[in-house]
Write an enzyme that holds these catalytic residues in place. Structure first.
Site, PDB file in Angstrom:
ATOM      1  N   SER A 267       0.837  -1.203   0.000  1.00 41.80           N
ATOM      2  CA  SER A 267       0.000   0.000   0.000  1.00 41.80           C
ATOM      3  C   SER A 267       0.870   1.251   0.000  1.00 41.80           C
ATOM      4  O   SER A 267       2.089   1.181   0.159  1.00 41.80           O
ATOM      5  CB  SER A 267      -0.864   0.013   1.258  1.00 41.80           C
ATOM      6  OG  SER A 267      -0.020   0.226   2.383  1.00 41.80           O
ATOM      7  N   LYS A 268       0.214   2.396  -0.159  1.00 42.62           N
ATOM      8  CA  LYS A 268       0.950   3.662  -0.130  1.00 42.62           C
ATOM      9  C   LYS A 268       1.649   3.824   1.224  1.00 42.62           C
ATOM     10  O   LYS A 268       2.783   4.273   1.295  1.00 42.62           O
ATOM     11  CB  LYS A 268      -0.024   4.816  -0.366  1.00 42.62           C
ATOM     12  CG  LYS A 268       0.635   6.164  -0.186  1.00 42.62           C
ATOM     13  CD  LYS A 268      -0.265   7.293  -0.595  1.00 42.62           C
ATOM     14  CE  LYS A 268       0.419   8.644  -0.450  1.00 42.62           C
ATOM     15  NZ  LYS A 268       0.806   8.968   0.924  1.00 42.62           N
ATOM     16  N   ARG A 269       0.947   3.420   2.277  1.00 45.90           N
ATOM     17  CA  ARG A 269       1.536   3.547   3.616  1.00 45.90           C
ATOM     18  C   ARG A 269       2.816   2.701   3.748  1.00 45.90           C
ATOM     19  O   ARG A 269       3.818   3.147   4.288  1.00 45.90           O
ATOM     20  CB  ARG A 269       0.507   3.159   4.679  1.00 45.90           C
ATOM     21  CG  ARG A 269       0.880   3.677   6.013  1.00 45.90           C
ATOM     22  CD  ARG A 269      -0.256   3.996   6.977  1.00 45.90           C
ATOM     23  NE  ARG A 269      -1.513   3.344   6.758  1.00 45.90           N
ATOM     24  CZ  ARG A 269      -1.940   2.292   7.465  1.00 45.90           C
ATOM     25  NH1 ARG A 269      -1.177   1.761   8.401  1.00 45.90           N
ATOM     26  NH2 ARG A 269      -3.135   1.799   7.252  1.00 45.90           N
ATOM     27  N   GLY A 271       4.765   1.849   1.317  1.00 49.34           N
ATOM     28  CA  GLY A 271       5.764   2.524   0.487  1.00 49.34           C
ATOM     29  C   GLY A 271       6.398   3.681   1.239  1.00 49.34           C
ATOM     30  O   GLY A 271       7.620   3.839   1.254  1.00 49.34           O
ATOM     31  N   ASP A 272       5.562   4.492   1.901  1.00 50.19           N
ATOM     32  CA  ASP A 272       6.080   5.634   2.649  1.00 50.19           C
ATOM     33  C   ASP A 272       7.047   5.172   3.736  1.00 50.19           C
ATOM     34  O   ASP A 272       8.101   5.757   3.950  1.00 50.19           O
ATOM     35  CB  ASP A 272       4.929   6.423   3.288  1.00 50.19           C
ATOM     36  CG  ASP A 272       4.136   7.199   2.234  1.00 50.19           C
ATOM     37  OD1 ASP A 272       4.644   7.318   1.094  1.00 50.19           O
ATOM     38  OD2 ASP A 272       3.018   7.649   2.534  1.00 50.19           O
TER      39      ASP A 272
END
Ligand code: GLU
Length: 514
Positions: A267-269, A271-272
């Site tokens: 997810s984007k989270r 990735g961050d």
């Protein structure tokens, strides 16, 4: 499918936000499959869900595909003989098929209000059903054209009562289809619900629109993410009920892209947290203004980006890892796509980028690096800049990294590796470099070989070892222990700059040792 020219595949994203890399990977596999077989790659925008529509998302999708070199043969931006390529513009084609299904007894009108649907769920939960559905059992107790008389149904419609059209899932049947990647898939209709096909807002749902369009656009293969596998039996039923069974495309469900630890979808989270993008390009949400980073802006070459995606689910069965797009087209086959989720490996992603940087010519690399150089540097002689590129390319991990890690090519080091200085700087080294300065001022010639020889002679004379001198010289010139071969760096900097840096270091080093 014997006629290879009949291969037609589509990438069918919904414009609901930035395109996740999983989406680009699906597009890539579709594209490679099409091009390997001399077929057609189509972009179709599935925008029937008006509530989830996000401004700018379609543009983002097109720009992403263009950036990485996935060319659409047909699509909203390039046209084609099977358009329009936005579902919202095909609105009128769907209703007749929904009505047709009702007429044949494979679908029905349902008038239930949101409150009635909620009451049904509550009632079933109360009876111990964990996830209540509108299905072959519950539909018997709802307000629909199966439970109402024909007259009542007609009257409700004539009065303008809102309704949806639902598929009538048969009881006790088995749905089977052969997935190119997963082989035979079997579902029991009793486990499937009566999905809405047509909504009260006059729009089809994803399921109906997707099948009708695939049929009308003569799609031969549906290659899409594994998350759509549960929808596939419904789609198979629709082909059957609409009388299009002999035109049904072959299905290939590609595996999910997982977090590095394999626990769930990337997810984007995630990735961050890992410091890697999960989107191809930077994106800013038009309402929340929330930003997401993209591979392009993070310094990934499009070649590396595609290479990373290629291996998230596919492998050639050989040792070959570095692929250019034409080679991907040549080697790709759906048969070599795996079933298991593909774990995203951050280090491997960086490695791919480094490999693709390395194989580029210095000239091409310079063009990629230039946007990150300031104007003064850009005006330096081309020969100097090309040599800078050559010396840095073994280590640089992105176009911006060339300058970030190689600022010392253009000015005094901003800092020095103090630990190393503390270890290596002493009276002996000071004497050595002072003498070296004396020698340099009187030598006319200066290049890598000559400088190296000069240093070695002096080392012999002063009985010093490589390990005592070279790290110090390197830090004097660049500030750091990482970098290109030190004599080549010296040659590029030129004698005056080398002298200046040695002088500066002799003055600065003592203060850095505590
Ligand atoms: N619109 C669907 C999506 O957003 C398409 C799924 C399919 O390819 O059938 O992924």
């Amino acid at each position: 499918m014997s006629d290879k020219n009949k291969i037609r595949v589509r990438f069918a994203p919904s414009p609901t936000g930035p395109l996740h890399i999983g989406g680009v990977r699906t597009a890539l596999y579709n594209y490679l499959f099409a091009k390997h077989n001399g077929g057609t790659f189509i972009l179709r925008i599935e925008d029937t869900d008006q509530t989830r529509y996000i401004e700018g998302a379609e543009k983002y999708i097109i720009e992403s595909l263009e950036w990485c070199g996935i060319k659409c043969d047909e699509g909203p931006h390039v046209g084609g003989n099977y358009g329009p390529y936005r579902q919202s513009e095909r609105k009128d084609t769907y209703r007749v098929h929904a009505e047709n299904l009702v007429a044949k007894g494979h679908a029905y009108y349902a008038f239930d209000t949101p409150e009635e649907l909620e009451a049904m769920r509550e009632r079933l939960k109360g009876q111990g059903v964990p996830s209540p559905q509108y299905n072959h059992l519950s539909r018997e107790y709802m307000r629909n054209s199966l439970t109402l008389s024909a007259d009542e149904t007609q009257k409700l419609i004539a009065d303008g009562t809102p309704y949806v059209i639902r598929i009538k899932m048969p009881r006790n049947e088995e749905v089977k289809f052969e997935d190119v990647i997963r082989s035979w898939i079997v579902f029991q209709t009793n486990q499937l619900d009566d999905k809405v096909l047509y909504k009260s807002d006059g729009m089809p749902t994803y399921h109906l629109a997707n099948v009708v369009d695939d049929y009308n656009m003569e799609i031969s293969h549906v290659i899409r993410g594994e998350e759509w596998l549960p929808s596939a039996p419904l789609h198979v039923m629709l082909y059957k009920y609409l009388g299009w069974e002999d035109k049904m495309p072959r299905f290939a469900h590609v595996p999910l892209i997982l977090r590095p630890d394999g626990k769930g979808k990337l997810s984007k989270r995630d990735g961050d947290k890992l410091g890697v993008p999960v989107f191809p390009l930077d994106w800013e949400d038009p309402t929340s203004k929330e930003k997401a980073m993209g591979f392009r802006e993070q310094g990934y070459l499009k070649e590396s980006f595609l290479n990373i995606l290629l291996f998230l689910g596919w492998n050639p069965g050989t040792e070959k890892e570095i692929y250019q797009l034409d080679e991907m087209i040549q080697d790709f086959s759906l048969e070599r796509v795996g079933k298991a989720g593909a774990k995203f490996d951050v280090d491997k992603a960086k490695w791919f980028n480094q490999q693709h940087l390395k194989i580029k010519s210095n000239e091409d690399l310079l063009e990629l690096v230039k946007p990150y150089l300031n104007d003064t540097i850009k005006q330096k002689p081309e020969q100097f800049l090309l040599k800078f590129i050559e010396l840095m390319k073994e280590r640089a991990t992105s176009p911006q990294d060339f300058y970030e890690s190689g600022k010392y090519f253009f000015g005094l080091p901003e800092s020095y590796d103090e630990k190393m200085i503390a270890k290596k700087w002493n009276d002996k080294t000071e004497v050595f470099f002072k003498e070296l300065l004396d020698q340099l001022s009187s030598s006319a010639m200066f290049d890598a070989t000559q400088f190296e020889n000069q240093l070695k002679v002096l080392m012999d004379k002063q009985q010093m070892k490589m390990g005592e001198v070279l790290p110090v010289l390197r830090i004097m010139l660049s500030g750091t222990m990482q970098g290109p071969p030190v004599f080549e760096l010296a040659e590029l900097l030129g004698k005056e700059v080398v002298e200046e840096r040695i002088k500066h270091a002799i003055v600065s080093f003592p203060a850095l040792i505590n």
